[in-house]
Enzyme design. Sequence first.
Site, PDB file in Angstrom:
ATOM      1  N   CYS A 381      78.241 -26.806  78.382  1.00 48.21           N
ATOM      2  CA  CYS A 381      79.194 -26.899  77.268  1.00 48.21           C
ATOM      3  C   CYS A 381      78.622 -27.762  76.140  1.00 48.21           C
ATOM      4  CB  CYS A 381      80.535 -27.420  77.771  1.00 48.21           C
ATOM      5  SG  CYS A 381      81.894 -27.105  76.621  1.00 48.21           S
ATOM      6  N   HIS A 507      81.386 -23.451  81.813  1.00 51.39           N
ATOM      7  CA  HIS A 507      81.385 -24.497  82.844  1.00 51.39           C
ATOM      8  C   HIS A 507      81.132 -23.878  84.214  1.00 51.39           C
ATOM      9  CE1 HIS A 507      82.839 -28.006  80.519  1.00 51.39           C
ATOM     10  NE2 HIS A 507      83.396 -27.087  79.756  1.00 51.39           N
ATOM     11  N   GLU A 509      80.138 -25.224  86.850  1.00 54.52           N
ATOM     12  CA  GLU A 509      80.476 -26.116  87.969  1.00 54.52           C
ATOM     13  C   GLU A 509      81.810 -25.764  88.612  1.00 54.52           C
ATOM     14  OE1 GLU A 509      81.768 -28.442  84.176  1.00 54.52           O
ATOM     15  OE2 GLU A 509      80.234 -26.995  84.794  1.00 54.52           O
TER      16      GLU A 509
END
Length: 544
Positions: A381, A507, A509
């Site tokens: 990001c 993102h 993750e």
Amino acid sequence: MAKFVFVTGGVVSSIGKGIVAASLGRLLKSRGYSVSILKLDPYLNVDPGTMSPYQHGEVFVTEDGAETDLDLGHYERFTDTAMSRLNSVTTGSIYQAVINKERRGDYNGGTVQVIPHITGEIRERIHRVAANSNADVVITEIGGTVGDIESLPFLEAIREFRSEVGRHDLAYVHVTLMPYIGVSGELKTKPTQHSVKELRSIGIQPDVLVCRSDRPINNELKTKIGGFCGVSTKAVVQSLDADSIYAVPIALEKEGLCRQVLEVLNLQDHESDMANWEELVRKLRNPGPAVKVALVGKYVQLNDAYLSVVEALRHACLDADCGLDLNWINAERLEQEGAEKLLRGMDAVVVPGGFGNRGVDGKIASIRWAREQRVPFLGLCLGMQTAVIEWARNSAGLVDATSAELEPASTHPVIHLLPEQQDVVDLGGTMRLGVYPCRLVAGSKGHKLYGEEVVYERHRHRYEFNNAYRSLFLESGYEISGMSPDGRLVELIELKNHPFFLACQYHPEFLSRPGKPHPLFRGLIEAARERLPQSPREAISQHQ
């Protein structure tokens, strides 16, 4: 019809209700039951989207674009089940919904009160999750502790819930602390007794007690607790401090938590299959050689601010049979002391997301260091945006290049506001949020890592790569390896002729799971592991 489990907490906050709820979800899934978990948070914010990470840790984003509490990340990682905006409920969202109904005249001129309107709205949200998820068991975690003023409407709502379903259709699980008093050498049961007394005073009798402690609770103490709190001795479950959150489900399985809950719910206790999870914990406790990863952030004083990033790194390390030596690097400190001093010896650099000017120059310096030293790098990001700024300033000669978010009057805004964000005034819930498709360029490193042409990733941003600089970017050794299907938005970039240099606007993750690491994190750790000195066995194998 779904069965319902309510997880409450007493004595102190941050006692681990979220991990208990997630662990129970994992144990139920291991027996073949489908599960959905929701969080009832007592704060007045509509969602945590506008909160500082220092207030509430990271903001987790669901597939449908809800900004939620970080516990939903635990729910997803433990159960490997996607949650939605329905799984996150706050006092603010409840009051907002009730007031909107009142303004529309839905209450036919009646006086709107906490009971029945607020508690009724809470119960409706729980039923909505059951209806939409079609789960066998819906687990609800109530934030805060018993006795908090803010939590009272939620506790009253789950008390009322008992009258809407059968007695064997719901179970109350209460998590408490059993402190050890060193001077007397005793584990004390009184905090648990008083917490249960407070819970019973509002009409809720717990079915199962989960007692947190730093040392084993013997059967004599369990019998004492059960007698004072009105539960059977076998329903007093110890939860010892663990070396990893992933060890908690196995410990609670041995203690019989799931069996007790199934007994209350009158559900069959199928054989549990936790073999993969046990192997995961075994590998955690017996890691291979450790890779040194620098996490360069602006909120590093609170580790929970980057919780999903850390877990994604851990998942990738488990997959690569290596340990994780995580180094928290304050981006502002890096500005003052220099990248070479703080990053020397690192095997990989990760620059995660964030907002605002603070620490940005430190992030840019760390990216330049990783690029020039050929150290594996992953940007997330804002990490991608600062990678673009670093390129513009240090490779393209645009010395004043920056993001329009940081300097609106910049002559070279290589990162600018998304067109659809131009007229947005409210900050909460208005970013580009949730899952969007990304088309990968064939032959790129990103494409090789994913092994797919189109991937779906979760987003949380307002600013984007400025396409006015796309040609210049491509001419300087970089590649745009992922774009929105219409080619308008840059989603993934990489640097050619570098061991591993990738940065994404999304993102990744949030999609990493234990046993199923995200491809970008897996690629980063594999590249970092190649930097480690070879063991004699590896050297012989490679020579052969």
